[in-house]
Scaffold this motif. Sequence first.
Motif, PDB file in Angstrom:
ATOM      1  N   ASP A   1       0.832  -1.216   0.000  1.00 57.86           N
ATOM      2  CA  ASP A   1       0.000   0.000   0.000  1.00 57.86           C
ATOM      3  C   ASP A   1       0.862   1.260   0.000  1.00 57.86           C
ATOM      4  O   ASP A   1       0.577   2.221  -0.717  1.00 57.86           O
ATOM      5  CB  ASP A   1      -0.937   0.013   1.213  1.00 57.86           C
ATOM      6  CG  ASP A   1      -2.190  -0.822   1.008  1.00 57.86           C
ATOM      7  OD1 ASP A   1      -2.587  -1.043  -0.154  1.00 57.86           O
ATOM      8  OD2 ASP A   1      -2.776  -1.248   2.026  1.00 57.86           O
ATOM      9  N   LYS A   2       1.935   1.248   0.792  1.00 55.16           N
ATOM     10  CA  LYS A   2       2.821   2.409   0.839  1.00 55.16           C
ATOM     11  C   LYS A   2       3.529   2.590  -0.506  1.00 55.16           C
ATOM     12  O   LYS A   2       3.623   3.717  -1.012  1.00 55.16           O
ATOM     13  CB  LYS A   2       3.852   2.256   1.950  1.00 55.16           C
ATOM     14  CG  LYS A   2       4.752   3.493   2.061  1.00 55.16           C
ATOM     15  CD  LYS A   2       5.723   3.389   3.187  1.00 55.16           C
ATOM     16  CE  LYS A   2       6.635   4.568   3.337  1.00 55.16           C
ATOM     17  NZ  LYS A   2       6.849   5.454   2.221  1.00 55.16           N
ATOM     18  N   PHE A   3       3.996   1.491  -1.076  1.00 56.57           N
ATOM     19  CA  PHE A   3       4.674   1.565  -2.359  1.00 56.57           C
ATOM     20  C   PHE A   3       3.719   2.110  -3.431  1.00 56.57           C
ATOM     21  O   PHE A   3       4.097   2.962  -4.238  1.00 56.57           O
ATOM     22  CB  PHE A   3       5.198   0.186  -2.764  1.00 56.57           C
ATOM     23  CG  PHE A   3       6.035   0.210  -4.011  1.00 56.57           C
ATOM     24  CD1 PHE A   3       7.299   0.785  -4.006  1.00 56.57           C
ATOM     25  CD2 PHE A   3       5.552  -0.326  -5.202  1.00 56.57           C
ATOM     26  CE1 PHE A   3       8.069   0.819  -5.160  1.00 56.57           C
ATOM     27  CE2 PHE A   3       6.312  -0.303  -6.354  1.00 56.57           C
ATOM     28  CZ  PHE A   3       7.577   0.273  -6.335  1.00 56.57           C
ATOM     29  N   ARG A   4       2.475   1.629  -3.429  1.00 60.11           N
ATOM     30  CA  ARG A   4       1.485   2.107  -4.394  1.00 60.11           C
ATOM     31  C   ARG A   4       1.238   3.596  -4.194  1.00 60.11           C
ATOM     32  O   ARG A   4       1.171   4.372  -5.154  1.00 60.11           O
ATOM     33  CB  ARG A   4       0.183   1.325  -4.259  1.00 60.11           C
ATOM     34  CG  ARG A   4      -0.899   1.789  -5.247  1.00 60.11           C
ATOM     35  CD  ARG A   4      -2.189   1.063  -5.076  1.00 60.11           C
ATOM     36  NE  ARG A   4      -2.627   1.174  -3.684  1.00 60.11           N
ATOM     37  CZ  ARG A   4      -3.618   0.489  -3.172  1.00 60.11           C
ATOM     38  NH1 ARG A   4      -4.274  -0.382  -3.902  1.00 60.11           N
ATOM     39  NH2 ARG A   4      -3.970   0.658  -1.925  1.00 60.11           N
ATOM     40  N   SER A   5       1.119   4.013  -2.944  1.00 59.19           N
ATOM     41  CA  SER A   5       0.887   5.424  -2.641  1.00 59.19           C
ATOM     42  C   SER A   5       2.062   6.275  -3.136  1.00 59.19           C
ATOM     43  O   SER A   5       1.868   7.342  -3.742  1.00 59.19           O
ATOM     44  CB  SER A   5       0.690   5.596  -1.142  1.00 59.19           C
ATOM     45  OG  SER A   5       0.561   6.948  -0.807  1.00 59.19           O
ATOM     46  N   ASP A   6       3.284   5.797  -2.875  1.00 57.76           N
ATOM     47  CA  ASP A   6       4.473   6.514  -3.340  1.00 57.76           C
ATOM     48  C   ASP A   6       4.504   6.577  -4.872  1.00 57.76           C
ATOM     49  O   ASP A   6       4.858   7.608  -5.459  1.00 57.76           O
ATOM     50  CB  ASP A   6       5.749   5.844  -2.832  1.00 57.76           C
ATOM     51  CG  ASP A   6       5.919   5.977  -1.331  1.00 57.76           C
ATOM     52  OD1 ASP A   6       5.196   6.790  -0.704  1.00 57.76           O
ATOM     53  OD2 ASP A   6       6.773   5.249  -0.776  1.00 57.76           O
ATOM     54  N   TYR A   7       4.144   5.486  -5.503  1.00 57.08           N
ATOM     55  CA  TYR A   7       4.144   5.423  -6.963  1.00 57.08           C
ATOM     56  C   TYR A   7       3.104   6.379  -7.547  1.00 57.08           C
ATOM     57  O   TYR A   7       3.353   7.056  -8.539  1.00 57.08           O
ATOM     58  CB  TYR A   7       3.885   3.987  -7.423  1.00 57.08           C
ATOM     59  CG  TYR A   7       4.245   3.741  -8.851  1.00 57.08           C
ATOM     60  CD1 TYR A   7       5.574   3.771  -9.281  1.00 57.08           C
ATOM     61  CD2 TYR A   7       3.253   3.494  -9.803  1.00 57.08           C
ATOM     62  CE1 TYR A   7       5.911   3.551 -10.602  1.00 57.08           C
ATOM     63  CE2 TYR A   7       3.582   3.272 -11.130  1.00 57.08           C
ATOM     64  CZ  TYR A   7       4.911   3.299 -11.520  1.00 57.08           C
ATOM     65  OH  TYR A   7       5.243   3.088 -12.835  1.00 57.08           O
ATOM     66  N   GLN A   8       1.954   6.446  -6.887  1.00 56.24           N
ATOM     67  CA  GLN A   8       0.929   7.383  -7.351  1.00 56.24           C
ATOM     68  C   GLN A   8       1.370   8.827  -7.142  1.00 56.24           C
ATOM     69  O   GLN A   8       1.030   9.709  -7.939  1.00 56.24           O
ATOM     70  CB  GLN A   8      -0.403   7.106  -6.639  1.00 56.24           C
ATOM     71  CG  GLN A   8      -1.069   5.834  -7.118  1.00 56.24           C
ATOM     72  CD  GLN A   8      -2.278   5.448  -6.295  1.00 56.24           C
ATOM     73  OE1 GLN A   8      -2.372   5.751  -5.103  1.00 56.24           O
ATOM     74  NE2 GLN A   8      -3.205   4.749  -6.939  1.00 56.24           N
ATOM     75  N   GLN A   9       2.132   9.063  -6.104  1.00 59.71           N
ATOM     76  CA  GLN A   9       2.667  10.409  -5.882  1.00 59.71           C
ATOM     77  C   GLN A   9       3.619  10.792  -7.005  1.00 59.71           C
ATOM     78  O   GLN A   9       3.669  11.955  -7.411  1.00 59.71           O
ATOM     79  CB  GLN A   9       3.373  10.481  -4.513  1.00 59.71           C
ATOM     80  CG  GLN A   9       3.828  11.864  -4.144  1.00 59.71           C
ATOM     81  CD  GLN A   9       2.680  12.870  -4.037  1.00 59.71           C
ATOM     82  OE1 GLN A   9       1.629  12.562  -3.472  1.00 59.71           O
ATOM     83  NE2 GLN A   9       2.857  14.047  -4.592  1.00 59.71           N
ATOM     84  N   GLN A  10       4.334   9.795  -7.526  1.00 62.68           N
ATOM     85  CA  GLN A  10       5.212  10.032  -8.675  1.00 62.68           C
ATOM     86  C   GLN A  10       4.406  10.569  -9.847  1.00 62.68           C
ATOM     87  O   GLN A  10       4.845  11.469 -10.560  1.00 62.68           O
ATOM     88  CB  GLN A  10       5.878   8.715  -9.120  1.00 62.68           C
ATOM     89  CG  GLN A  10       7.276   8.533  -8.685  1.00 62.68           C
ATOM     90  CD  GLN A  10       7.866   7.288  -9.344  1.00 62.68           C
ATOM     91  OE1 GLN A  10       7.188   6.515 -10.025  1.00 62.68           O
ATOM     92  NE2 GLN A  10       9.144   7.092  -9.127  1.00 62.68           N
ATOM     93  N   TRP A  11       3.234  10.012 -10.062  1.00 59.75           N
ATOM     94  CA  TRP A  11       2.365  10.446 -11.151  1.00 59.75           C
ATOM     95  C   TRP A  11       2.002  11.914 -10.969  1.00 59.75           C
ATOM     96  O   TRP A  11       2.048  12.707 -11.903  1.00 59.75           O
ATOM     97  CB  TRP A  11       1.104   9.593 -11.207  1.00 59.75           C
ATOM     98  CG  TRP A  11      -0.006  10.201 -11.995  1.00 59.75           C
ATOM     99  CD1 TRP A  11      -1.162  10.714 -11.519  1.00 59.75           C
ATOM    100  CD2 TRP A  11      -0.041  10.388 -13.409  1.00 59.75           C
ATOM    101  NE1 TRP A  11      -1.925  11.210 -12.528  1.00 59.75           N
ATOM    102  CE2 TRP A  11      -1.255  11.019 -13.719  1.00 59.75           C
ATOM    103  CE3 TRP A  11       0.837  10.119 -14.458  1.00 59.75           C
ATOM    104  CZ2 TRP A  11      -1.619  11.360 -15.013  1.00 59.75           C
ATOM    105  CZ3 TRP A  11       0.457  10.449 -15.741  1.00 59.75           C
ATOM    106  CH2 TRP A  11      -0.747  11.052 -16.008  1.00 59.75           C
ATOM    107  N   ILE A  12       1.671  12.254  -9.739  1.00 61.09           N
ATOM    108  CA  ILE A  12       1.296  13.638  -9.453  1.00 61.09           C
ATOM    109  C   ILE A  12       2.485  14.567  -9.712  1.00 61.09           C
ATOM    110  O   ILE A  12       2.349  15.610 -10.360  1.00 61.09           O
ATOM    111  CB  ILE A  12       0.778  13.772  -8.002  1.00 61.09           C
ATOM    112  CG1 ILE A  12      -0.539  13.005  -7.856  1.00 61.09           C
ATOM    113  CG2 ILE A  12       0.610  15.223  -7.603  1.00 61.09           C
ATOM    114  CD1 ILE A  12      -1.009  12.850  -6.427  1.00 61.09           C
ATOM    115  N   ASP A  13       3.660  14.173  -9.223  1.00 62.08           N
ATOM    116  CA  ASP A  13       4.850  15.014  -9.379  1.00 62.08           C
ATOM    117  C   ASP A  13       5.265  15.130 -10.848  1.00 62.08           C
ATOM    118  O   ASP A  13       5.499  16.231 -11.355  1.00 62.08           O
ATOM    119  CB  ASP A  13       6.022  14.452  -8.562  1.00 62.08           C
ATOM    120  CG  ASP A  13       5.753  14.502  -7.058  1.00 62.08           C
ATOM    121  OD1 ASP A  13       4.846  15.243  -6.634  1.00 62.08           O
ATOM    122  OD2 ASP A  13       6.457  13.777  -6.319  1.00 62.08           O
TER     123      ASP A  13
END
Length: 149
Positions: free
Chosen positions: A45-57
Amino acid sequence: MALSRAARLAPVVEMAEKVEKAAVQRLGHFQGQVRLAEAKLGELDKFRSDYQQQWIDKGAHGVSGQWLMNYQRFLNQLETAVAQQRQSLAWHQNNLNKARGEWQKAYARVEGLRKLVQRYIDEARALEDKREQKLLDELVQRLPRTEQF
């Protein structure tokens, strides 16, 4: 007699205690498995959240179509992994619940047997006390009586 009943139950109590001990070990094993599955799910879940943050950035600065396709493909794989881990966690929790039920039954059996043995021991003591009191009463009645004036 009641004491011998308690003694005869000793092997049964021992076997029940062994079963209960095995159930406790099994319960501990499945508790560990649930903790591991929860930890893995948390990491995913944390990895997915971090990965989705990459999309935002990155998305704020513009991305190529290829990057977007790779991102989407990897995110789908990640979602699949999260779903599989949720299933694994549910399976481990189910095993834990079954193990808990088995332990509770084994524990109840041991406790019931212990109470029965204690009841037999208490009955034997009560009978022995009664027998001793009867003997003492008989001895007292046989003693010569001295009359006092």
